[in-house]
Motif scaffolding. Structure first.
Motif, mmCIF file in Angstrom:
data_model
loop_
_atom_site.group_PDB
_atom_site.id
_atom_site.type_symbol
_atom_site.label_atom_id
_atom_site.label_comp_id
_atom_site.label_asym_id
_atom_site.label_seq_id
_atom_site.Cartn_x
_atom_site.Cartn_y
_atom_site.Cartn_z
ATOM 1 N N GLN A 1 0.835 -1.205 0.000
ATOM 2 C CA GLN A 1 0.000 0.000 0.000
ATOM 3 C C GLN A 1 0.868 1.252 0.000
ATOM 4 O O GLN A 1 0.552 2.247 -0.638
ATOM 5 N N SER B 1 1.833 1.806 -3.334
ATOM 6 C CA SER B 1 0.794 2.230 -4.293
ATOM 7 C C SER B 1 0.224 3.552 -3.799
ATOM 8 O O SER B 1 -0.936 3.825 -3.900
ATOM 9 N N ARG B 2 1.132 4.312 -3.132
ATOM 10 C CA ARG B 2 0.885 5.721 -2.794
ATOM 11 C C ARG B 2 -0.319 5.939 -1.906
ATOM 12 O O ARG B 2 -0.925 6.985 -1.948
ATOM 13 N N LYS B 3 -0.712 4.923 -1.091
ATOM 14 C CA LYS B 3 -1.780 5.182 -0.112
ATOM 15 C C LYS B 3 -1.228 6.130 0.940
ATOM 16 O O LYS B 3 -1.938 6.879 1.568
ATOM 17 N N LYS C 1 4.939 -3.379 -7.725
ATOM 18 C CA LYS C 1 4.443 -2.715 -8.942
ATOM 19 C C LYS C 1 3.125 -3.358 -9.377
ATOM 20 O O LYS C 1 2.150 -2.671 -9.683
ATOM 21 N N GLY D 1 0.385 -2.195 -7.222
ATOM 22 C CA GLY D 1 0.059 -0.788 -7.506
ATOM 23 C C GLY D 1 -0.807 -0.652 -8.746
ATOM 24 O O GLY D 1 -1.735 0.155 -8.793
ATOM 25 N N GLU D 2 -0.524 -1.500 -9.762
ATOM 26 C CA GLU D 2 -1.271 -1.412 -11.039
ATOM 27 C C GLU D 2 -2.741 -1.788 -10.882
ATOM 28 O O GLU D 2 -3.576 -1.441 -11.701
ATOM 29 N N HIS E 1 -4.734 -0.812 -8.464
ATOM 30 C CA HIS E 1 -5.502 0.310 -7.882
ATOM 31 C C HIS E 1 -6.648 -0.227 -7.043
ATOM 32 O O HIS E 1 -7.828 0.094 -7.263
ATOM 33 N N VAL F 1 -9.288 -0.793 -4.071
ATOM 34 C CA VAL F 1 -9.924 0.087 -3.081
ATOM 35 C C VAL F 1 -9.699 -0.546 -1.707
ATOM 36 O O VAL F 1 -9.322 -1.714 -1.599
ATOM 37 N N GLN G 1 -8.446 -4.381 -0.417
ATOM 38 C CA GLN G 1 -7.190 -4.617 0.316
ATOM 39 C C GLN G 1 -7.478 -5.334 1.638
ATOM 40 O O GLN G 1 -6.806 -6.297 2.001
ATOM 41 N N HIS H 1 -15.542 -3.138 -10.533
ATOM 42 C CA HIS H 1 -14.838 -3.162 -11.838
ATOM 43 C C HIS H 1 -15.708 -3.869 -12.870
ATOM 44 O O HIS H 1 -15.309 -4.878 -13.430
ATOM 45 N N TYR I 1 -10.973 -9.105 -13.248
ATOM 46 C CA TYR I 1 -10.269 -8.391 -12.155
ATOM 47 C C TYR I 1 -10.122 -9.285 -10.919
ATOM 48 O O TYR I 1 -9.039 -9.394 -10.333
#
Ligand SMILES: CC(C)c1onc(-c2c(Cl)cccc2Cl)c1COc1ccc(-c2ccc3c(C(=O)O)c[nH]c3c2)cc1
Length: 229
Positions: free
Chosen positions: A91, A94-96, A127, A130-131, A133, A135, A139, A180, A186
């Protein structure tokens, strides 16, 4: 077509996930300026120890977990700790997290005595997470599903764990379809990450061995959960 009780389950898991976080003063330590390999190792050890405590509290809130056989509860926590921490630290990547934590955590991991051969699979995983995304709900559920993996070493009543995991998987499947709709595969991609997580376990065991060979010390909690020293 998420049922009422599945919505209730989702809310419990999400609240537990958000309630149990590394205390900000601990997380902020990542941003202090010492960058020696020793400093980085000590900081990462503190992070991991704090994260294990957070993980135990989160797990206790998973409906049904505390009704499992006590030895199985321990076996599930020990067997999933590393994977759950990869998910959680993912997380940060992935810039949380607030600006700066990502680069700093990466820099500290890259200079903490971990050999190059483990860096590639680790950062590829970060990575690939992160790709997606994901919610928060996804997670939180994915972490609960990872913890409730029936075939961890020494689990006696695997069926009891399977039943809990299956109810989580069903909620996640429905949530993915809702979140999604344009991406029917997904949910399958999320499960694919769990397979990738298991391969990281093997790398992590070797990371521990090489740290120990260089006489790195861990905290009592990490020694207990990782059966070292
Ligand atoms: C014993 C040490 C050296 C170790 O051994 N293997 C690993 C290790 C590594 Cl190096 C990578 C993946 C998994 C593990 Cl166990 C580690 C370090 O583990 C961690 C665990 C967890 C965080 C972590 C989590 C959350 C947050 C967070 C937030 O949520 O607010 C903000 N900052 C965070 C930092 C960092 C490092």
């Amino acid at each position: 077509e998420i049922t009422k009780e599945q919505q209730a389950l989702m809310k419990i898991i999400l609240d537990a996930y958000n309630r149990h976080q590394i205390p900000q003063d601990v997380a902020k330590k990542l941003l202090q300026d010492q960058y020696s390999a020793e400093e980085n190792f000590l900081l990462l050890t503190e992070m991991a120890t704090s994260q294990v405590q957070v993980l135990v509290e989160f797990t206790k809130n998973i409906p049904g977990f505390l009704s499992l056989d006590h030895e199985d509860q321990i076996a599930l926590l020990k067997g999933s700790a590393v994977e759950a921490m990869f998910l959680r630290s993912a997380q940060v990547f992935s810039r949380k997290m607030p600006k700066g934590h990502t680069e700093v955590l990466e820099a500290r991991i890259r200079k903490s005595g971990i050999s190059e051969e483990f860096m590639t699979p680790m950062f590829n995983f970060y990575k690939s997470i992160g790709e997606l995304h994901m919610v928060q709900e996804e997670q939180a559920l994915l972490t609960a599903i990872t913890i409730l993996t029936p075939d961890r070493p020494h689990v006696k009543d695997q069926h009891a764990v399977e039943r809990l995991q299956e109810s989580m998987l069903d909620v996640l499947r429905k949530l993915c379809a809702l979140q999604h709709p344009q991406e029917p595969q997904y949910f399958a991609r999320l499960l694919g990450r769990l397979t990738e997580l298991r391969t990281l376990n093997h790398y992590h065991t070797e990371m521990l061995t090489s740290w120990r060979m260089n006489d790195h010390k861990f905290t009592p909690l990490l020694c207990e959960i990782w059966d070292v020293q």
